[in-house]
Each structure stands twice: as C-alpha cells, then as structure tokens.
Scaffold this active site. Structure first.
Site, short mmCIF file in Angstrom:
data_model
loop_
_atom_site.label_atom_id
_atom_site.label_comp_id
_atom_site.label_asym_id
_atom_site.label_seq_id
_atom_site.Cartn_x
_atom_site.Cartn_y
_atom_site.Cartn_z
N CYS A 133 0.81 -1.23 0.00
CA CYS A 133 0.00 0.00 0.00
C CYS A 133 0.85 1.27 0.00
O CYS A 133 0.54 2.24 -0.70
CB CYS A 133 -0.98 -0.01 1.16
SG CYS A 133 -0.28 -0.36 2.78
N ASP A 185 -7.54 5.38 -1.60
CA ASP A 185 -7.18 4.14 -0.91
C ASP A 185 -6.39 3.20 -1.83
O ASP A 185 -6.93 2.71 -2.82
CB ASP A 185 -8.44 3.45 -0.42
CG ASP A 185 -8.15 2.37 0.62
OD1 ASP A 185 -7.05 1.82 0.60
OD2 ASP A 185 -9.05 2.09 1.44
N HIS A 223 -5.55 0.22 -1.30
CA HIS A 223 -5.86 -1.19 -1.03
C HIS A 223 -6.88 -1.77 -2.01
O HIS A 223 -7.20 -2.96 -1.92
CB HIS A 223 -6.38 -1.35 0.41
CG HIS A 223 -5.42 -0.86 1.45
ND1 HIS A 223 -5.45 0.43 1.94
CD2 HIS A 223 -4.38 -1.47 2.08
CE1 HIS A 223 -4.49 0.59 2.83
NE2 HIS A 223 -3.83 -0.55 2.94
#
Length: 464
Positions: free
Chosen positions: A297, A421, A423
């Site tokens: 990440c 994000d 992820h």
C-alpha cells in the site's frame, strides 16, 4: 450531453500539411526559401480550397467560401452549438443527447479534420519548366497542425470557422519561427504544437516546440513565456507534461486520473475545501501485474505521488516500480541487499527518502502519537494543499493511504479527509471506486484512534 447557451465548446482542428523547399549553401537564401514555403502554406489555407470535415459526422464546411456546408441548416449565422446534433456518439446516438456528469464541468470538444481540395478552377495555361544547375538540398516534412478555438454555445459558426482559420495561419507562422530558430544548415527540426491551460485563463495557449529538443534545453523559451503571460517562476506551466489533456481523449497508460473530481464535496457548515492541485494517477494493489496485496500500500501511495510530480512537469522520470523503490532505499543505505525483491512494508520515512533519492524532492514529516489527534490537524493540512498542493502519504499501524484534501471548518474544527485508498484490488472502474469509497471523503473516525501516524508532505522545488 445537454448544452446551454453559455456552455463552453472547444473546436479542435487537426490535419497534416506537407512542407517542402529547396535549400542551398547560402544562409540568407535558405532562410528566404523557408519563409516562402510557409507563406505558400498560409495562402493555401486562406484559399477557398480549405475544407473542414466534422469528425463522426458527414458534415463538410468550406470556411473561406462564406461558410458553405453540406448540411442545409448550418449557415454562417447558425449558433455553433447546433453542430452537435450532426455528430454521432460512439454508441451511435446523437452527441447532443449525451448528458455530461453533473460534477464534470469541463468543456465539450468538437473535433474537425483539415482537408484541401485538390482540383480548383483556373486557366489552362501550359506548365513552364526551368533548369537549375547549382546543387540544392530538397527539404520535406509533414507539419501536424493542431489548432483550437474556444466558443460559447451561442457564438456563430461563421465566427468559429474564421477563428480557426486565423489560428491555423498563426500556427504556421509560429512553426516558421521555430524552424528558423533551430535550423542547422540543411537540417530542419519538425515543429510540434502543444496546448496549455493557464490559471485565470478562459482559453488555451498554443506553443510550438521543436521535436527532439528536450525540455531541459528549452528553459529560455519557457522563461520568455512566463514573462509574456505574467506567470510566477516557482512552478512549471509550459513543459510538455503540462500540456492540456482533452476530455474526450483516453489516457494511453490505462490509469485513472483524478477520480476525486467526480465526488461531491461534504456538506459542512462554514467549511473550506482544500484539495490537491493538478493531475495524478491512481495507483493501487494488483496493478502492473504485481501481486502486492497485503504489503504494497505504501509503495502504491508513493507511486501516486511520483505520478503527480511527473504530470506537473517537475520530472521526466517514469513512475518507479516496486523494485526500483527498494533499490533506491538500498542505494541511500536505508536497507540491506535482501530487501530488494522482498515483500517488506515501507512507511512514510522511506517514502520521504525515495522521493529525495529519485526525484530530488524534499518532504516534511508530520507526526501524531494517536490517530485521534488527526482531527486537530486541519489548519496544517489545509495550508499544505493551498500553498503546495501535492498528495500526502500517511502511514499508521499496518496501513498506508493517500490524502488528497481536507474540508475543514476553522470555527467548529469539524474536518473531513479526502482519501485515495491504495488497497483497492479491482479494475479501473470509476463508478465502483467512487461509489464504494475507495476514493472518498472520510470523517476522523476513519483513522485508528490509538495508532500513531506519520504523514509525508512532499514539497515542490522552485523551477519552471
């Protein structure tokens, strides 16, 4: 798309003109030959043989014949927005019927191609031949012209076509200047047009650069342009990477750009929204055929930041791969050799080191001992986005995210964070990414209230 009378349209005219001239060893005569060849091209595009074809339609326009058209209802006085009804969208429907995303306030683009009629009326005198005995160099090159004209929906089609012809003649003059400026004997560099959107400007500015000459060798040209348009000298505006991206063209690398622009700002009383400046690419898990689910990440957040510096013209370097990021950390002495090729996490401090090593970018580190303290950092974060404008990497616990902006009320202290994000593991589907919150506004409860966080705030070098 539904157009109102004041909707902005960009008319974009592209085509190829053939440049040719005879050069000899005399510098002055060679320059004169180049100028005469460009003047001949300007005369051709100013003649009645010039034709515009409207892309994705059957419409032809003769701009120098009092605006003749193959469409009966398109005349010189027709509002230019009416041309949309003749353009077919990619799915076969009328482009006029396509409704734009209400959050996408960008202009609509009408694409045209430049043509020249081969046959034209004239006398039937025989051709004359002349014999040249001295040695000459024949120079030929294609000139890819690319002209734009911005108009409101109610502007007449005649005024738009006249503006495009004027822009075309002006662009040929600018190309002539560039060819002469970078000429070395019989070697001529191909002039290439680029369009730029400047701050506080309602239209696009077109600049001609010589092909093959890197931005690093065009500093003097950019300095002249900054002075001409009264621009500050602390950030790039006229590097090739700053060129305007037309909203009807897809990016070739497949990455999504600026998904946050498709979001609605949070409804907060007395709050000011401060967001990232410019363009970035969304980098996340599982891209580039790399399975980094569960460990990559921070690498992806770093890649998003690097893409921002690349697309703002601060660097020509490609976005680094995971291996290149790891190698950079080895090179600065932060990691041992087994780290390269591993699946080890990195954090904000490592992101700071890589930015400095690969891009020469310095960063500030903001530390909070508990996630609950992030709610009190509204002033610092808002100031960063207002004055610097880079994406922020934040790492805490075992997770990393990218902060793209804040909505913050100075009076109440209420705050929302605009989060990208890394992820996400799916495809480049904008609707899923925005609807499912992979790019979205989050409250203070989004953060682990008891974990400590480091924020990497990249700074921009003062350069043009």
């Amino acid at each position: 798309m539904v157009l109102t009378e004041n909707s902005t349209l960009i008319f974009r005219l592209r085509g190829v003109l053939e440049f040719s001239c005879q050069l000899d060893s005399n510098e002055t005569q060679g320059q004169s030959a180049i100028c005469k060849s460009f003047q001949a091209l300007r005369s051709r595009v100013s003649s009645e043989s010039l034709v515009f074809t409207v892309c994705n339609s059957s419409v032809l326009l003769w701009p120098n014949k009092g605006l003749q058209s193959t469409a009966e209802h398109l005349t010189e006085g027709t509002p230019c927005r009416d041309i949309q009804q003749y353009i077919e969208a990619e799915d076969g429907g009328s482009k006029k019927s396509k409704r734009k995303d209400k959050r996408d306030a960008g202009p609509s683009v009408v694409n045209l191609k430049l043509l020249l009629e081969v046959t034209e009326s004239g006398d039937s005198r025989a051709l004359s031949l002349c014999r040249v005995t001295k040695q000459q160099h024949s120079a030929r090159m294609p000139l890819c012209v690319d002209c734009v004209f911005s108009a409101s929906g109610q502007d007449s089609l005649g005024s738009v076509c006249s503006g495009l012809v004027g822009a075309l003649c002006g662009q040929l003059s600018d190309m002539q200047e560039v060819v002469l400026r970078y000429r070395k004997g019989s070697s001529l560099l191909v002039p290439q047009p680029f369009h730029f959107q400047l701050p506080e400007s309602s239209g696009l500015v077109t600049v001609i650069y010589p092909a093959g000459v890197p931005d690093s060798q065009l500093l003097t040209v950019r300095e002249e342009l900054h002075r001409k348009y009264g621009l500050p000298s602390d950030r790039p505006y006229f590097r090739r990477a700053n060129a305007f991206h037309f909203p009807d063209e897809a990016y070739k690398d497949g990455y999504l750009r600026n998904p946050h622009t498709h979001l609605t700002a949070p409804n907060m009383e007395d709050a000011k929204v401060s967001v990232v400046r410019g363009v970035y690419s969304y980098h996340h898990y599982m891209q580039d055929r790399v399975d980094d689910n569960g460990w990559g990440c921070a690498y992806r957040s770093l890649q998003t930041i690097c893409s921002w510096f690349q697309q703002q013209g601060y660097t020509d370097r490609a976005v680094p791969t995971h291996t290149e990021i790891q190698q950079a950390l080895l090179d600065v002495g932060d990691k041992e050799p087994p780290f390269v090729g591993s699946r080890q996490w990195i954090g904000s401090i490592e992101v700071q080191a890589v930015l400095n090593q690969l891009l020469g970018v310095t960063s500030k580190i903001l530390f909070v001992s508990r996630g609950s303290e992030l709610a009190s950092k509204g002033r610092e974060l808002a100031n960063h986005f207002e004055t610097v404008g880079t994406p922020i990497m934040i790492g805490g616990g075992v997770l990393a995210h990218t902060i793209l902006g804040v909505a913050w009320s100075e009076s109440s202290g209420d705050i929302r964070f605009l989060i990208l994000d890394p992820h996400y593991t799916g495809g480049e589907d904008l609707q899923i990414i925005t609807d499912k919150g992979w790019c979205g506004w989050k409250g203070p409860e989004f953060w682990d209230q008891n974990a400590y966080y480091n924020l990497c705030l990249p700074q921009t070098p003062k350069t043009i």
